[in-house]
Design an enzyme around this catalytic site. Sequence first.
Site, PDB file in Angstrom:
ATOM      1  N   ASP A  57       0.818  -1.213   0.000  1.00  0.00           N
ATOM      2  CA  ASP A  57       0.000   0.000   0.000  1.00  0.00           C
ATOM      3  C   ASP A  57       0.853   1.266   0.000  1.00  0.00           C
ATOM      4  O   ASP A  57       0.616   2.195  -0.777  1.00  0.00           O
ATOM      5  CB  ASP A  57      -0.925  -0.028   1.220  1.00  0.00           C
TER       6      ASP A  57
ATOM      7  N   ALA B 160      -4.847   2.535  -0.682  1.00  0.00           N
ATOM      8  CA  ALA B 160      -4.578   1.840  -1.941  1.00  0.00           C
ATOM      9  C   ALA B 160      -5.130   0.423  -1.899  1.00  0.00           C
ATOM     10  O   ALA B 160      -5.781  -0.038  -2.849  1.00  0.00           O
ATOM     11  CB  ALA B 160      -3.080   1.817  -2.220  1.00  0.00           C
ATOM     12  N   ASP B 161      -4.889  -0.289  -0.814  1.00  0.00           N
ATOM     13  CA  ASP B 161      -5.399  -1.645  -0.682  1.00  0.00           C
ATOM     14  C   ASP B 161      -6.927  -1.674  -0.714  1.00  0.00           C
ATOM     15  O   ASP B 161      -7.539  -2.458  -1.446  1.00  0.00           O
ATOM     16  CB  ASP B 161      -4.922  -2.269   0.632  1.00  0.00           C
ATOM     17  N   SER B 162      -7.547  -0.842   0.113  1.00  0.00           N
ATOM     18  CA  SER B 162      -9.002  -0.881   0.235  1.00  0.00           C
ATOM     19  C   SER B 162      -9.691  -0.476  -1.066  1.00  0.00           C
ATOM     20  O   SER B 162     -10.647  -1.125  -1.502  1.00  0.00           O
ATOM     21  CB  SER B 162      -9.454   0.041   1.373  1.00  0.00           C
TER      22      SER B 162
ATOM     23  N   GLY C 247      -9.451  -3.185  -3.632  1.00  0.00           N
ATOM     24  CA  GLY C 247     -10.419  -4.233  -3.366  1.00  0.00           C
ATOM     25  C   GLY C 247     -11.795  -3.893  -3.906  1.00  0.00           C
ATOM     26  O   GLY C 247     -12.487  -4.745  -4.486  1.00  0.00           O
TER      27      GLY C 247
END
Length: 396
Positions: free
Chosen positions: A139, A167-169, A172
């Site tokens: 991230d 960035a991760d969320s 997703g």
Amino acid sequence: MRPLEGVVVLDLSRYIAGPTASMMLADQGADVIKVEPLPGGDPSRQSGPFMDGGESVYFMSANRNKRSLAVDLRSAEGLSAVQRIAAGCDVLIENFKPGTVSRMGLSYSDLAPRNPGLVHCSISGFGSGAAGSTMAGFDQNAQGMSGFMSVTGTAETGPLRAGIPVADSSTGLVAGFAILAKLFEKAHTGVGGQVSTSLMQTMTFMMTYQAQKYLSLGIVPTMEGNDHPLIFPQGTFRTRDGHVTIASGNQQMWEKLAAVLGLDDLLRDARFSTNEVRLDNRVQLRKLMEEQLAGKNSADWISIINRAGIPCGPVLAMDCVFNHPLARELELTGSVHHSTLGDMLVLGRPADTGDAPWLHSAPPVLGEHSQAVLADHGFSEAEIAEYTRRGIIAQG
């Protein structure tokens, strides 16, 4: 009935991005089988802080409504079992380093001959091309490389990362959207296919007008702190007892805001006559506004400014967020029973899609459903017993 009932998802992903995508599908009724490698499972289980029962809050945040299959992916039998399950699934999600699933026999080209309807979703940090496939996909790296950190912070602080894994969320969520789009196409064609996204693609997309400002005008955006980069006054302002956010989005709102702050004389000041010059002179304007805002507490100003038709709100810490009346109205949390921890709260779903219950199970303990998953996918009692005895699977 929930929208995705009957859809079976094989989730091979770890940490946040992939698990967020599969959790969104699980909330809508999909049967999500979370494949966790033995011995430790999803690495996020080892990331603290931990609840009293030893469960990680990191893991808890992205894994509700799923079933956990704990399997030794280093063994030929374990990989074979996962390949066999994949043959009967609608969706597979993975976020391994590019090339890993091919070595595992779990790429789309490996699985499609046996399962032509499979939607295969790959998530990476920077794609599978020559430039990105060797880069670690974390991230923080994506926040830095996408331009996000270059506009976050101030000259005094330097570049700042967001306080959450944005960035991760967000990746997703994008992956979940891509999967649903492909499932919709499959409903018409009967054929699945591949979808992919990356932290870099998602974060660059999230740069919106900051990126377009460069593409269209050649302007490289800079750090503006809490101020809106294109509109002022819009940002965070200090009051007598804290801070409020104010969003004065147009000239009419500015005029109303000046009036309620007792700054009517500024409406005749050439330094603040238009948004463009207010941006140029925002240091002086902020000083004048905060001198007035210092006369009352945040709660008083929130009421006064909102009554005037200008969006204004508090800056809440997490304890205040979940005790705010909106927490109940918007169902920002849900209550569910965990097999070892008892009743617990988890984060709510981000969108309502009907009245059917969306929260049916807590984040699983490692291997909680291993034997049941194998039984559901045609493994015999003898096979399951042998796999358990030899440690190919573990039952939580």
